[in-house]
Design a protein around this motif. Structure first.
Motif, PDB file in Angstrom:
ATOM      1  N   LEU A   1       5.401   1.145  -3.508  1.00 53.80           N
ATOM      2  CA  LEU A   1       4.775   0.863  -2.229  1.00 53.80           C
ATOM      3  C   LEU A   1       5.151  -0.533  -1.752  1.00 53.80           C
ATOM      4  O   LEU A   1       5.170  -1.481  -2.538  1.00 53.80           O
ATOM      5  N   TYR A   2       5.473  -0.636  -0.473  1.00 56.96           N
ATOM      6  CA  TYR A   2       5.690  -1.961   0.094  1.00 56.96           C
ATOM      7  C   TYR A   2       4.394  -2.759  -0.035  1.00 56.96           C
ATOM      8  O   TYR A   2       3.289  -2.193   0.052  1.00 56.96           O
ATOM      9  N   PRO A   3       4.486  -4.079  -0.270  1.00 59.40           N
ATOM     10  CA  PRO A   3       3.282  -4.886  -0.503  1.00 59.40           C
ATOM     11  C   PRO A   3       2.186  -4.711   0.549  1.00 59.40           C
ATOM     12  O   PRO A   3       0.996  -4.661   0.216  1.00 59.40           O
ATOM     13  N   LYS A   4       2.571  -4.593   1.810  1.00 62.32           N
ATOM     14  CA  LYS A   4       1.604  -4.421   2.898  1.00 62.32           C
ATOM     15  C   LYS A   4       0.713  -3.195   2.657  1.00 62.32           C
ATOM     16  O   LYS A   4      -0.511  -3.250   2.845  1.00 62.32           O
ATOM     17  N   TYR A   5       1.342  -2.093   2.224  1.00 59.91           N
ATOM     18  CA  TYR A   5       0.600  -0.854   2.031  1.00 59.91           C
ATOM     19  C   TYR A   5      -0.128  -0.847   0.692  1.00 59.91           C
ATOM     20  O   TYR A   5      -1.226  -0.296   0.573  1.00 59.91           O
ATOM     21  N   LEU A   6       0.468  -1.455  -0.310  1.00 60.89           N
ATOM     22  CA  LEU A   6      -0.191  -1.551  -1.612  1.00 60.89           C
ATOM     23  C   LEU A   6      -1.476  -2.359  -1.498  1.00 60.89           C
ATOM     24  O   LEU A   6      -2.513  -1.972  -2.063  1.00 60.89           O
ATOM     25  N   ASN A   7      -1.436  -3.458  -0.760  1.00 63.82           N
ATOM     26  CA  ASN A   7      -2.629  -4.288  -0.581  1.00 63.82           C
ATOM     27  C   ASN A   7      -3.723  -3.517   0.151  1.00 63.82           C
ATOM     28  O   ASN A   7      -4.904  -3.586  -0.214  1.00 63.82           O
ATOM     29  N   PHE A   8      -3.331  -2.776   1.185  1.00 65.80           N
ATOM     30  CA  PHE A   8      -4.313  -2.023   1.954  1.00 65.80           C
ATOM     31  C   PHE A   8      -4.941  -0.915   1.109  1.00 65.80           C
ATOM     32  O   PHE A   8      -6.167  -0.810   1.001  1.00 65.80           O
ATOM     33  N   LEU A   9      -4.096  -0.092   0.489  1.00 68.56           N
ATOM     34  CA  LEU A   9      -4.596   1.053  -0.272  1.00 68.56           C
ATOM     35  C   LEU A   9      -5.356   0.618  -1.520  1.00 68.56           C
ATOM     36  O   LEU A   9      -6.369   1.212  -1.877  1.00 68.56           O
ATOM     37  N   GLY A  10      -4.853  -0.429  -2.168  1.00 70.94           N
ATOM     38  CA  GLY A  10      -5.496  -0.890  -3.397  1.00 70.94           C
ATOM     39  C   GLY A  10      -6.857  -1.508  -3.172  1.00 70.94           C
ATOM     40  O   GLY A  10      -7.667  -1.600  -4.104  1.00 70.94           O
ATOM     41  N   SER A  11      -7.149  -1.934  -1.949  1.00 72.69           N
ATOM     42  CA  SER A  11      -8.428  -2.579  -1.649  1.00 72.69           C
ATOM     43  C   SER A  11      -9.501  -1.595  -1.197  1.00 72.69           C
ATOM     44  O   SER A  11     -10.650  -1.987  -0.983  1.00 72.69           O
ATOM     45  N   LEU A  12      -9.151  -0.324  -1.045  1.00 66.54           N
ATOM     46  CA  LEU A  12     -10.101   0.651  -0.515  1.00 66.54           C
ATOM     47  C   LEU A  12     -11.231   0.924  -1.512  1.00 66.54           C
ATOM     48  O   LEU A  12     -10.976   1.267  -2.663  1.00 66.54           O
ATOM     49  N   PRO A  13     -12.499   0.804  -1.087  1.00 63.56           N
ATOM     50  CA  PRO A  13     -13.619   1.109  -1.979  1.00 63.56           C
ATOM     51  C   PRO A  13     -13.841   2.610  -2.097  1.00 63.56           C
ATOM     52  O   PRO A  13     -13.292   3.409  -1.331  1.00 63.56           O
TER      53      PRO A  13
END
Length: 241
Positions: free
Chosen positions: A117-129
């Motif tokens: 995953l590109y960092p932008k998407y990894l950060n978004f998806l990984g932060s989802l509660p």
């Protein structure tokens, strides 16, 4: 991040939108034309932004754009987001030969040539509660496991469980109502649950099932007025993911 408690805004409305499944045009029309989302509103999404519809990347980009524009956006993690995160971790150990083999391109456009995953998407998806706790509601993708002492401890159930309402024990979650997605539900059954102010309210009408009667809508529920707003699928296509 397991769960977050969100307080009611002093002004503005609170909307919950069910599984988008890569139907970008439908989501945009619902949010911008029907809900007419304002900065003082809160918009909760129940997960599964990816796959089945034509534009997974477009949906994620749109959600990130809303956040960047200071809208009060509260997206949850669904099982499709978790599968994408799991595939990202698995790809870290792939050999060059394995990377050249064909694969199901989950989240097309969100990964690089090494299936990371590109960092932008990894950060978004990984932060989802996994859930949101509100004053009167719990919001979750799939549901809760009421067979355990603490339903808020079973994260896997929050992504995958079905038929949890058959085992519903209100006192285990302080008698709060549950708004959930994941399980595609006929529109008439969703409307009935809202009308009856049911303890558990399903919102996933299978937006991608646009050719079937009783399905094919993206649903939004107003937590304050109990208004249900449904938008028929405008995307039609499928990315077969």
């Amino acid at each position: 991040m397991k769960g977050i408690k969100i307080h009611k805004p002093t002004q503005g409305q609170r909307w919950v939108v069910a599984d988008v499944h890569a139907n970008l045009k439908t989501l945009q029309y619902l949010v911008e034309k029907k809900l007419r989302l304002r900065l003082e509103d809160q918009l909760f999404l129940l997960g599964d932004y990816l796959n089945r519809g034509p534009d997974s990347k477009g949906v994620i980009d749109y959600l990130i754009e809303l956040q960047d524009d200071d809208f009060q956006l509260y997206p949850l993690r669904g099982n499709h987001e978790q599968m994408l995160l799991d595939s990202h971790e698995k790809a870290k150990n792939y050999s060059e030969e394995e990377l050249r083999l064909p694969s199901i391109q989950r989240g097309r456009g969100l990964k690089d040539a090494k299936r990371q995953l590109y960092p932008k998407y990894l950060n978004f998806l990984g932060s989802l509660p996994y859930y949101y706790e509100l004053d009167e509601f719990y919001l979750v993708h799939a549901g809760f496991n009421f067979t355990v002492k603490n339903p808020l401890s079973d994260l896997d159930a929050m992504l995958w469980t079905r038929d949890f309402t058959e085992r519903f024990i209100p006192e285990k979650i302080n008698y709060k109502r549950v708004i959930y997605g994941h399980t595609t539900t006929p529109l008439s059954a969703i409307k009935e649950a809202v009308t009856n102010k049911a303890q558990a309210i399903p919102l996933d009408n299978g937006c991608y099932k646009h050719s079937l009667d009783e399905y094919g809508h993206l649903c939004a529920f107003n937590l304050d007025t109990w208004e249900l707003v449904c938008q028929k699928n405008l995307d039609k296509g499928s990315d077969a993911q």
